[in-house]
Write a protein that holds these residues in place. Structure first.
Motif: not given
Length: 88
Positions: A1-25
């Motif tokens: 699990m992400a500990n730092t604030t920036s790592a938590k934000k990165a996890v959120r960004k990656i999740a959003r991007r993954t959802a967008v890419n999944k719908s496009r695919r």
């Protein structure tokens, strides 16, 4: 699990991007499937119409980084070849 604030934000960004890419695919797969179904039915007009709709979707996926450019080009080329062969 992400500990730092920036790592938590990165996890959120990656999740959003993954959802967008999944719908496009998924969208690309649907367009390609429509072309393949039209080819299977032997309806050249429907196959050409479906192909004209699928081609920009494939290229858009390549532009957005969902597919590699060469992969998209290869798929377009092979679909075009199969659509062309329907009438023959």
């Amino acid at each position: 699990m992400a500990n730092t604030t920036s790592a938590k934000k990165a996890v959120r960004k990656i999740a959003r991007r993954t959802a967008v890419n999944k719908s496009r695919r998924s969208r690309v797969r649907n367009f390609v499937r429509k072309v393949e179904e039209a080819i299977a039915s032997g309806d050249k007009a429907a196959a050409e119409t479906a192909f004209r709709a699928a081609q920009p979707e494939l290229m858009r996926a390549a532009t957005k980084g969902v597919l590699h450019r060469n992969t998209a080009s290869r798929k377009v080329s092979r679909l075009a070849q199969r659509v062309k062969a329907v009438g023959a």
